[in-house]
Every structure is written in structure tokens, then in C-alpha cells.
Design a protein around this motif. Sequence first.
Motif, PDB file in Angstrom:
ATOM      1  N   ALA A  46      -1.650   7.756   9.287  1.00 25.32           N
ATOM      2  CA  ALA A  46      -1.828   9.047   8.253  1.00 25.32           C
ATOM      3  C   ALA A  46      -0.745  10.045   8.597  1.00 25.32           C
ATOM      4  O   ALA A  46      -0.233  10.671   7.506  1.00 25.32           O
ATOM      5  CB  ALA A  46      -3.262   9.231   8.324  1.00 25.32           C
ATOM      6  N   TYR A  47      -0.725  10.280   9.809  1.00 27.62           N
ATOM      7  CA  TYR A  47       0.134  11.556  10.080  1.00 27.62           C
ATOM      8  C   TYR A  47       1.537  11.302   9.765  1.00 27.62           C
ATOM      9  O   TYR A  47       2.573  11.775   9.482  1.00 27.62           O
ATOM     10  CB  TYR A  47      -0.075  12.051  11.544  1.00 27.62           C
ATOM     11  CG  TYR A  47      -1.152  12.910  11.763  1.00 27.62           C
ATOM     12  CD1 TYR A  47      -0.990  14.405  11.415  1.00 27.62           C
ATOM     13  CD2 TYR A  47      -2.318  12.656  11.903  1.00 27.62           C
ATOM     14  CE1 TYR A  47      -1.921  15.259  11.595  1.00 27.62           C
ATOM     15  CE2 TYR A  47      -3.348  13.595  12.100  1.00 27.62           C
ATOM     16  CZ  TYR A  47      -3.138  14.888  12.017  1.00 27.62           C
ATOM     17  OH  TYR A  47      -4.094  15.873  12.088  1.00 27.62           O
TER      18      TYR A  47
ATOM     19  N   LEU B  34       3.038   6.025  -2.694  1.00 28.88           N
ATOM     20  CA  LEU B  34       4.426   6.848  -2.840  1.00 28.88           C
ATOM     21  C   LEU B  34       4.863   6.757  -4.194  1.00 28.88           C
ATOM     22  O   LEU B  34       5.033   7.919  -4.803  1.00 28.88           O
ATOM     23  CB  LEU B  34       5.742   6.439  -1.873  1.00 28.88           C
ATOM     24  CG  LEU B  34       5.194   6.510  -0.612  1.00 28.88           C
ATOM     25  CD1 LEU B  34       6.740   5.919   0.337  1.00 28.88           C
ATOM     26  CD2 LEU B  34       5.261   7.855  -0.070  1.00 28.88           C
ATOM     27  N   ASP B  35       4.591   5.615  -5.095  1.00 24.98           N
ATOM     28  CA  ASP B  35       4.995   5.684  -6.402  1.00 24.98           C
ATOM     29  C   ASP B  35       4.037   6.495  -7.086  1.00 24.98           C
ATOM     30  O   ASP B  35       4.367   7.318  -7.947  1.00 24.98           O
ATOM     31  CB  ASP B  35       4.855   4.329  -6.874  1.00 24.98           C
ATOM     32  CG  ASP B  35       6.226   3.663  -6.752  1.00 24.98           C
ATOM     33  OD1 ASP B  35       7.503   4.187  -6.580  1.00 24.98           O
ATOM     34  OD2 ASP B  35       6.283   2.151  -6.755  1.00 24.98           O
TER      35      ASP B  35
ATOM     36  N   VAL C 101       0.756  -1.003   0.145  1.00 22.41           N
ATOM     37  CA  VAL C 101       0.110   0.154   0.031  1.00 22.41           C
ATOM     38  C   VAL C 101       0.922   1.135   0.002  1.00 22.41           C
ATOM     39  O   VAL C 101       0.513   2.213  -0.795  1.00 22.41           O
ATOM     40  CB  VAL C 101      -0.941  -0.018   1.093  1.00 22.41           C
ATOM     41  CG1 VAL C 101      -1.588   1.418   1.406  1.00 22.41           C
ATOM     42  CG2 VAL C 101      -1.969  -1.175   1.232  1.00 22.41           C
ATOM     43  N   LEU C 102       1.889   1.280   0.895  1.00 22.82           N
ATOM     44  CA  LEU C 102       2.951   2.294   0.869  1.00 22.82           C
ATOM     45  C   LEU C 102       3.588   2.629  -0.292  1.00 22.82           C
ATOM     46  O   LEU C 102       3.615   3.776  -0.852  1.00 22.82           O
ATOM     47  CB  LEU C 102       3.664   2.210   2.153  1.00 22.82           C
ATOM     48  CG  LEU C 102       4.635   3.464   2.649  1.00 22.82           C
ATOM     49  CD1 LEU C 102       3.915   4.650   2.457  1.00 22.82           C
ATOM     50  CD2 LEU C 102       5.413   3.336   3.679  1.00 22.82           C
TER      51      LEU C 102
ATOM     52  N   LEU D  93      11.765   5.024  -1.577  1.00 22.46           N
ATOM     53  CA  LEU D  93      11.811   5.732  -0.476  1.00 22.46           C
ATOM     54  C   LEU D  93      11.362   4.675   0.665  1.00 22.46           C
ATOM     55  O   LEU D  93      11.654   4.526   1.581  1.00 22.46           O
ATOM     56  CB  LEU D  93      10.637   6.801  -0.499  1.00 22.46           C
ATOM     57  CG  LEU D  93      10.295   7.762   0.573  1.00 22.46           C
ATOM     58  CD1 LEU D  93      11.706   8.416   1.291  1.00 22.46           C
ATOM     59  CD2 LEU D  93       9.316   8.653   0.204  1.00 22.46           C
ATOM     60  N   ALA D  94      10.190   3.895   0.183  1.00 20.70           N
ATOM     61  CA  ALA D  94       9.879   2.804   1.183  1.00 20.70           C
ATOM     62  C   ALA D  94      11.063   1.926   1.585  1.00 20.70           C
ATOM     63  O   ALA D  94      10.989   1.442   2.847  1.00 20.70           O
ATOM     64  CB  ALA D  94       8.761   1.831   0.377  1.00 20.70           C
TER      65      ALA D  94
END
Length: 170
Positions: free
Chosen positions: A138-139, A90-91, A85-86, A160-161
Motif C-alpha cells: 500500500a505504501y 491507476l486508471d 489490480v494496479l 504508468l503501470a
Amino acid sequence: MRASNQEKNSYVRRQILHTLLEMMREQEFQDIVISRLTARAGVGRASFYRNFTGKEDVLRQEADRLAREWQQQYDRQAHAAPSEVLVSLLDFYKAHSAFYLALYRAGLSEIVLGTLLEQAEVSPDLPNAVAYLRASVAYMIFGWVVEWMKRGMPESGTELAKMIADAQAR
């Protein structure tokens, strides 16, 4: 054949968004005046206000549209791990970095936070513990994204992940 009201509104929305982003590359967001924006976009002020409450609303609606687009893309794919998911998000941000960097430079990155909170489905009817957990995630993602935008978003979402996972392993 005449265009429908929906087609006219879609045209107005696209013209306003495109022109606003163009103007944001040339001047400070707060210096952009609606009358100049509409004149440059070739649409009337009444058409602008029929679709938007202000300049920020143009950007908020686009951020919401992009969030829905990402969610639809993600839902269509088969996923093996929740961590995807992340990476996917991000992509997606990276693919639309011109828009997200424009938000950041205008001091409107809280719009990204709003879409993240919506995607996390944080709402008053959730039990407190669930709401707090979802909001904290989320934050946390928002914090990463803001720092990434501050640095110009040089890495892909996948890179980044991986960096985040490597840092957590230390």
C-alpha cells in the motif's frame, strides 16, 4: 411529495463536495471557512455538521466513496492476472484526477494512503508478517501515486503501470 431525510442528506453532501472542490480551485484549502462554504453551497451550517466533522471529512468521505466504487467496478470484471489490480486502480485514479489532484494540492494526499490501507485490509488482527507485507505494498503504491500527482498525472494508469514494469525489468 417531500424529500426523505436520506435524499436531503445526499443533496447536502453533493452540494458541499461540489462547492468545496470549486472553492479549492480558487483559494488555499486552509483559507476556506465553513460559514462561507455553506453559504455558497446554499445549505445550513447545521446540515453541514450533521453530515461532516470538518472540511477534511468531506474529502475523506468522497475518497472512501470512490474507493468503494472502484472496488465494485473491479469485482464485476473478470481478471486474468493479479497485475490488473494496479492498472485498474491507476486508471480509476486517472479518471477522477481532478479530485485526486485537488487532494494533493491541498496537502491532503494522506487521505489516498488511508483508502489504500483500507483496501489492503491492513488491520491489527492480521499476523504481523501479513500486515507488514500488505502495508508495504500500500505504501509503495502510495509513493507512486504521490509522485504521479506531483507531476500532474499526465499518463494513464495503463501507461504508468507499463513504465513501472519496464523500470523494474532494468
